[in-house]
Design a protein around this motif. Sequence first.
Motif, mmCIF file in Angstrom:
data_model
loop_
_atom_site.group_PDB
_atom_site.id
_atom_site.type_symbol
_atom_site.label_atom_id
_atom_site.label_comp_id
_atom_site.label_asym_id
_atom_site.label_seq_id
_atom_site.Cartn_x
_atom_site.Cartn_y
_atom_site.Cartn_z
ATOM 1 N N GLY A 108 35.873 28.050 76.630
ATOM 2 C CA GLY A 108 34.655 28.869 76.721
ATOM 3 C C GLY A 108 33.547 28.144 77.468
ATOM 4 O O GLY A 108 32.848 28.727 78.304
ATOM 5 N N LYS A 109 33.381 26.863 77.197
ATOM 6 C CA LYS A 109 32.335 26.080 77.894
ATOM 7 C C LYS A 109 32.695 25.920 79.369
ATOM 8 O O LYS A 109 31.840 26.047 80.239
ATOM 9 N N ILE A 110 33.995 25.655 79.651
ATOM 10 C CA ILE A 110 34.431 25.520 81.060
ATOM 11 C C ILE A 110 34.101 26.805 81.819
ATOM 12 O O ILE A 110 33.692 26.784 82.970
ATOM 13 N N LYS A 111 34.243 27.963 81.134
ATOM 14 C CA LYS A 111 34.009 29.264 81.789
ATOM 15 C C LYS A 111 32.532 29.644 81.822
ATOM 16 O O LYS A 111 32.181 30.745 82.233
ATOM 17 N N GLY A 112 31.682 28.780 81.293
ATOM 18 C CA GLY A 112 30.231 29.047 81.380
ATOM 19 C C GLY A 112 29.706 29.990 80.322
ATOM 20 O O GLY A 112 28.766 30.761 80.557
ATOM 21 N N CYS A 113 30.301 29.956 79.136
ATOM 22 C CA CYS A 113 29.860 30.845 78.052
ATOM 23 C C CYS A 113 29.032 30.084 77.024
ATOM 24 O O CYS A 113 29.086 28.863 76.932
ATOM 25 N N MET A 114 28.286 30.858 76.223
ATOM 26 C CA MET A 114 27.649 30.305 75.019
ATOM 27 C C MET A 114 28.752 30.314 73.950
ATOM 28 O O MET A 114 29.383 31.345 73.717
ATOM 29 N N VAL A 115 29.005 29.158 73.323
ATOM 30 C CA VAL A 115 30.140 29.057 72.394
ATOM 31 C C VAL A 115 29.666 28.653 70.997
ATOM 32 O O VAL A 115 28.962 27.650 70.833
ATOM 33 N N VAL A 116 30.059 29.454 70.019
ATOM 34 C CA VAL A 116 29.717 29.161 68.624
ATOM 35 C C VAL A 116 31.022 29.017 67.834
ATOM 36 O O VAL A 116 31.907 29.875 67.917
ATOM 37 N N ALA A 130 33.570 26.529 61.174
ATOM 38 C CA ALA A 130 34.494 25.548 60.590
ATOM 39 C C ALA A 130 34.080 25.258 59.152
ATOM 40 O O ALA A 130 33.021 25.699 58.692
ATOM 41 N N GLY A 131 34.926 24.463 58.450
ATOM 42 C CA GLY A 131 34.796 24.341 57.003
ATOM 43 C C GLY A 131 34.004 23.168 56.458
ATOM 44 O O GLY A 131 33.934 23.000 55.236
ATOM 45 N N SER A 132 33.412 22.325 57.318
ATOM 46 C CA SER A 132 32.607 21.227 56.773
ATOM 47 C C SER A 132 31.535 20.820 57.780
ATOM 48 O O SER A 132 31.659 21.110 58.984
ATOM 49 N N ASP A 133 30.509 20.103 57.279
ATOM 50 C CA ASP A 133 29.440 19.640 58.179
ATOM 51 C C ASP A 133 29.993 18.646 59.193
ATOM 52 O O ASP A 133 29.562 18.626 60.346
ATOM 53 N N GLU A 134 30.958 17.815 58.758
ATOM 54 C CA GLU A 134 31.557 16.834 59.687
ATOM 55 C C GLU A 134 32.242 17.571 60.838
ATOM 56 O O GLU A 134 32.139 17.166 61.993
ATOM 57 N N LYS A 135 32.944 18.654 60.506
ATOM 58 C CA LYS A 135 33.650 19.408 61.561
ATOM 59 C C LYS A 135 32.641 20.076 62.506
ATOM 60 O O LYS A 135 32.835 20.102 63.723
ATOM 61 N N VAL A 136 31.558 20.608 61.927
ATOM 62 C CA VAL A 136 30.522 21.244 62.756
ATOM 63 C C VAL A 136 29.922 20.208 63.706
ATOM 64 O O VAL A 136 29.772 20.445 64.913
ATOM 65 N N ASP A 137 29.630 19.046 63.171
ATOM 66 C CA ASP A 137 29.083 17.957 63.967
ATOM 67 C C ASP A 137 30.044 17.585 65.103
ATOM 68 O O ASP A 137 29.650 17.381 66.248
ATOM 69 N N HIS A 138 31.315 17.528 64.753
ATOM 70 C CA HIS A 138 32.353 17.129 65.707
ATOM 71 C C HIS A 138 32.467 18.124 66.865
ATOM 72 O O HIS A 138 32.512 17.726 68.029
ATOM 73 N N ILE A 139 32.487 19.415 66.558
ATOM 74 C CA ILE A 139 32.654 20.393 67.656
ATOM 75 C C ILE A 139 31.396 20.455 68.527
ATOM 76 O O ILE A 139 31.493 20.667 69.733
ATOM 77 N N GLU A 140 30.237 20.215 67.903
ATOM 78 C CA GLU A 140 29.004 20.233 68.714
ATOM 79 C C GLU A 140 28.914 18.974 69.577
ATOM 80 O O GLU A 140 28.603 19.043 70.756
ATOM 81 N N ASN A 141 29.199 17.826 68.966
ATOM 82 C CA ASN A 141 28.944 16.569 69.680
ATOM 83 C C ASN A 141 30.114 16.062 70.502
ATOM 84 O O ASN A 141 29.910 15.476 71.556
ATOM 85 N N LYS A 142 31.348 16.302 70.063
ATOM 86 C CA LYS A 142 32.475 15.833 70.887
ATOM 87 C C LYS A 142 32.891 16.890 71.908
ATOM 88 O O LYS A 142 33.196 16.575 73.049
ATOM 89 N N PHE A 143 32.917 18.154 71.464
ATOM 90 C CA PHE A 143 33.481 19.185 72.329
ATOM 91 C C PHE A 143 32.436 20.041 73.041
ATOM 92 O O PHE A 143 32.796 20.937 73.803
ATOM 93 N N PHE A 168 30.385 22.393 71.958
ATOM 94 C CA PHE A 168 30.058 23.750 71.522
ATOM 95 C C PHE A 168 28.525 23.835 71.410
ATOM 96 O O PHE A 168 27.876 22.849 71.063
ATOM 97 N N ASP A 169 27.970 25.032 71.667
ATOM 98 C CA ASP A 169 26.509 25.162 71.555
ATOM 99 C C ASP A 169 26.055 25.045 70.112
ATOM 100 O O ASP A 169 25.059 24.400 69.820
ATOM 101 N N ARG A 170 26.808 25.683 69.202
ATOM 102 C CA ARG A 170 26.454 25.600 67.781
ATOM 103 C C ARG A 170 27.705 25.722 66.923
ATOM 104 O O ARG A 170 28.697 26.318 67.327
ATOM 105 N N GLY A 171 27.615 25.167 65.709
ATOM 106 C CA GLY A 171 28.678 25.355 64.734
ATOM 107 C C GLY A 171 28.088 25.910 63.450
ATOM 108 O O GLY A 171 26.899 25.709 63.162
ATOM 109 N N ILE A 172 28.910 26.614 62.680
ATOM 110 C CA ILE A 172 28.472 27.134 61.375
ATOM 111 C C ILE A 172 29.502 26.688 60.338
ATOM 112 O O ILE A 172 30.713 26.892 60.540
#
Length: 331
Positions: free
Chosen positions: A164-172, A175-188, A190-194
């Motif tokens: 989604g990011k490669i294609k130029g989209c806003m990506v949300v 996931a099931g934990s704060d660590e996972k949300v942090d990981h997808i935002e900071n490593k991958f 993603f614009d936001r995680g919930i």
Amino acid sequence: MSKTILLKNRPAGKPASTDFEIVEQETPVPREGEILLKSLYISVDPYLRGRMRNEKSYIPPFEINQPVESMVVAEVMESKNSNFRKGEFVSGMLKWKELQISHGTGLNRVDLDLAPLPAFLGVLGLTGLTAYLGLEKIGKLKAGETLVVSGAAGAVGSIVGQIGKIKGCMVVGIAGSDEKVDHIENKFGFDRGINYNTTEDMAGAIRQICTDGVDVYFDNVGGEILDAVLQNINKDARIINCGAISLYNETEVPTGPRPEGILIKNTALMQGFLVRDHVKDFGKALQQLAAWLQDGSLEYDETIVDGFEKLPEAFIGLFEGRNVGKMVVKV
Ligand code: NAP
């Protein structure tokens, strides 16, 4: 002697280690046309839960007291088949066995120049293909759209979000934990995680973040999270029903809000997706995934569990969110 894992019982609800049995069997000897394979990495996947039910589906159920099977990366130990040489690495749908015989049908050679061995069960295997082809065939993502993906820190979800990011989209990502949300935002990126486990009003949280509404929802979990995303879809939204892990262990599938009104009002498309229906597109998709890996625009995670005997435990762990990225067992 070598070990095999059998399905002992059809699980009732969440699978338990007692639903499996490890047995020792004589090491098989290949005959003419056969090869002897040693399993190196074995994939555990949520859909295997479906094969443990005695139900008609797109793939036959496992038999009781017979080995479980999934995608495996293996080494050719002995070959009496001119298409394979001793020492080659292959991947394919194989049994949960340390050693096994194959005729070679359905096996693919693994190209170690592209990535290390376990990646062929993940980003360069069915996981990457599911993410890429689900988005391409049903999602039809356009730059500037909003993409929501659930199971976002898992194997398929983490690749979906990055595409989604490669294609130029806003990506949300959901996931099931704060660590996972942090990981997808900071490593991958993603614009936001919930974190769905700490968010009471999921529909409200999605509305607050996706201020332009949701154009594409890649659904890996189904159930209440799907209900919440549906409340936020845009006109002509596309919903990819890839998985429904939140329902896989239910003995009676709960009913939720009826979606037809929302789909009609928004002229939205909600379509089931099975990666196995798109074999003819695998080659092209793998080329693109490998190119993204090589130019650094795509990254991947693996949770590697050590030890053949841990296969049941690793499989059960998928339902407890114990993995980040692709869950694989190293034999
Ligand atoms: P995965 O996401 O790597 O692993 C499963 C994840 O699901 C867990 O880590 C957990 O993460 C989440 N989860 C478990 N129980 C949940 C629940 N009750 N509610 C919400 N989330 C839950 O697995 P995967 O291999 O990438 O597969 C993802 C989905 O795609 C599965 O539903 C699978 O069946 C489906 N799939 C479909 C195809 C196809 O062809 N249609 C192909 C491959 C996979 P959290 O910590 O975030 O809860």
